[in-house]
Design an enzyme around this catalytic site. Structure first.
Site, PDB file in Angstrom:
ATOM      1  N   THR A  85      56.119  35.222  49.754  1.00 25.72           N
ATOM      2  CA  THR A  85      55.075  34.756  50.680  1.00 25.72           C
ATOM      3  C   THR A  85      54.088  33.818  49.971  1.00 25.72           C
ATOM      4  O   THR A  85      52.987  33.602  50.469  1.00 25.72           O
ATOM      5  CB  THR A  85      54.318  35.956  51.315  1.00 25.72           C
ATOM      6  OG1 THR A  85      53.895  36.828  50.262  1.00 25.72           O
ATOM      7  CG2 THR A  85      55.190  36.717  52.283  1.00 25.72           C
ATOM      8  N   ALA A 255      39.395  43.354  27.611  1.00 20.30           N
ATOM      9  CA  ALA A 255      38.956  41.948  27.648  1.00 20.30           C
ATOM     10  C   ALA A 255      39.982  41.063  26.943  1.00 20.30           C
ATOM     11  O   ALA A 255      40.818  41.528  26.181  1.00 20.30           O
ATOM     12  CB  ALA A 255      37.600  41.833  26.970  1.00 20.30           C
ATOM     13  N   CYS A 263      50.721  38.078  41.176  1.00 15.86           N
ATOM     14  CA  CYS A 263      49.964  38.845  42.177  1.00 15.86           C
ATOM     15  C   CYS A 263      48.453  38.681  42.054  1.00 15.86           C
ATOM     16  O   CYS A 263      47.810  38.156  42.964  1.00 15.86           O
ATOM     17  CB  CYS A 263      50.351  40.312  42.066  1.00 15.86           C
ATOM     18  SG  CYS A 263      52.122  40.543  42.207  1.00 15.86           S
TER      19      CYS A 263
END
Ligand code: UGA
Length: 474
Positions: A85, A255, A263
């Site tokens: 998609t 970090a 995604c």
């Protein structure tokens, strides 16, 4: 249960193979006939720990088949759709989904159920029951239940995430008889986790919200890292203390150069754009995106700074190309942006990644990049090394031997995973994110950096440029 899974990419293939493990009879269907033939011969197109074994086992016991013939859906009690998609620019597109539904929906038997597994834009979820209903009606067929079943599996742990989930979310788009929910519950009868049943739009938003929150945690940790660099703190220590609060938790607070993959970056960008289009302000999500982009630039800034202000003509070893370890996925991999920035500044960049087959794909995007057959060759004669993907073998490499190969001993740790003390002991100047800059000098202890190794002989920490040397003064 007989299940057809349309689309055999990362999500569809893992779904098909894992459902076989639960004893369902599964056919994986994809328009790419050559790919289906290879899968039917036991060759997976993707690298995912545990997946090859599942495919082999269930091809052997006959529970799993692959086919490019869409008509195979008519025998299924449940048809799951897992087609892409996203578009080539990282936007959302529903064209592939609409085309797949146009082909598949007329073939679903009257007592079948349709479930969408792909991540959908909320606007399309609202249209879904009418879209599917119109196809059934135009073909003179009875309505079928339409369900959503978003996935929460991570690449590199997708098989175990699927088989032992923390929760399963089922969205009801259209299910007047309750048959759809019954079938979905049967599908997941093996699991020992909550099954959350929601209306379709809530299921869709729950999926997006999970990824947005994970992305927010990472960008938050990266902001804390910037504060640590400014004040001589150590971000590892700070987030470890913060993560002990059960309301916060320790996960996704590492970090570094930020999040990549197909995604998190995509969904952060899409929700921000969607907010703009709808006139809904989403400043938090926009900031998460900005922080993430900045991290990649900061990686290059750190290298340039350690190399005296210019990368031109410098030889940089780049360790890791994939967006995270144990995958061969390069989608939105921070390494690609970082390599591009360095090449644009005239650096000679030599990359090493242990995933088979990635070099040819990267070479097609970044023709100026060199590729090494081993980490040793990447580091040979380098002015600096940047760790971008924390493959275990790269984290654990022989850093003492590495130091001996390099022209200058500078390391920028883009994932905050290396032992500062060990690297400094080996003679490196170490720069991480929120760990200050550490190098070997006489007389002064290591300020601000995590000591996770027996104390080295003598260490000195310096702040990043522009920051006040708070710790050194104390
Ligand atoms: C993500 C979600 O974690 C899954 O729950 C979801 O199902 C999936 O997206 C999806 O929507 O299909 P994935 O993209 O495979 O999974 O990878 P993650 O493990 O979430 O890592 C994403 C990125 O964040 C990686 O580049 C990783 O290096 C980075 N990361 C992760 C950090 O920078 N810091 C952290 O503390 C954790």
């Amino acid at each position: 249960m007989r299940v057809a899974v349309i689309g055999q990419g990362y999500v569809g293939l893992v779904t098909a193979a894992c459902l076989g493990e639960w004893g369902h009879e599964v056919v994986g269907i994809d328009a790419d006939a050559a790919k289906m033939a290879r899968l039917q011969a036991g060759q997976s197109p993707i690298r995912e720990p545990g997946l090859d074994e599942l495919i082999e086992r269930h091809l052997d016991d006959g529970l799993l088949h692959f086919s490019s013939d869409i008509r195979a859906v008519s025998a299924a009690q449940l048809v799951m759709v897992a087609v892409g998609t996203t578009d080539a620019d990282g936007g959302w597109q529903t064209g592939t989904m609409r085309a797949a539904l146009n082909d598949v929906v007329p073939l679903v038997s009257d007592d079948g159920v349709l479930a969408i597994r792909s991540t959908l834009p909320p606007e399309f979820v609202r249209q879904l029951p009418a879209f599917v209903g119109a196809i059934r009606e135009a073909n003179g067929l009875a309505p079928i239940p339409v369900m959503l079943n978003p996935e929460f599996t991570r690449e590199s742990t997708a098989v175990s995430d699927f088989l032992t989930p923390d929760r399963v979310v089922i969205g009801i788009a259209s299910d007047p008889s309750g048959r759809g929910l019954k079938v979905m519950r049967r599908l997941y009868h093996e699991i020992d986790a909550p099954v959350v049943v929601l209306k379709a739009v809530d299921a869709c938003l729950a999926k997006l919200a999970s990824n947005l929150f994970l992305a927010t945690k990472i960008s938050f940790a990266n902001e804390m890292a910037a504060l640590c660099d400014a004040f001589g703190g150590t971000v590892d220590e700070v987030v470890a203390a913060v993560g002990l609060d059960p309301r916060i938790g320790p996960a996704f607070l590492r970090a570094g150069i930020g999040f990549g993959g197909s995604c998190l970056p995509h969904q952060v960008r899409m929700v921000s754009r969607m907010g703009d289009a709808l006139g809904i302000q989403t400043p938090l999500i926009s900031a998460v995106h900005q922080v993430n982009e900045r991290q990649r630039t900061q990686f290059v800034d750190r290298l340039r700074e350690q190399l005296g202000g210019s990368l031109a003509g410098r030889r940089i070893a780049l360790l890791g190309l994939t967006f995270k370890p144990n995958t061969d996925d390069l989608r939105e991999a921070p390494a690609l942006t970082i390599a591009e920035l360095m090449l644009a500044e005239g650096a000679e960049v030599c990359a090493y990644d242990p995933a088979p087959g990635v070099y040819a794909r990267v070479a097609a995007i970044l023709p100026g990049l060199y590729f090494a057959p081993s980490w040793r060759e990447a580091l040979d004669g380098a002015d600096a090394v940047g760790l971008v993907t924390e493959w275990p073998e790269l984290v654990a490499l022989d850093w003492e031997a590495a130091a001996g190969l390099m022209r200058q001993r500078i390391v920028v740790d883009g994932r905050n995973v290396l032992s500062v003390a060990r690297l400094v002991d080996a003679g490196f100047t170490y720069v991480g994110f929120g760990r200050g800059v550490a190098s070997l000098e006489d007389g002064v202890g290591l300020a601000g950096a995590a000591i996770d190794h027996p104390a080295p002989s003598a260490l000195r920490a310096t702040m990043l440029t522009g920051a006040r040397p708070v710790a050194a003064e104390q």
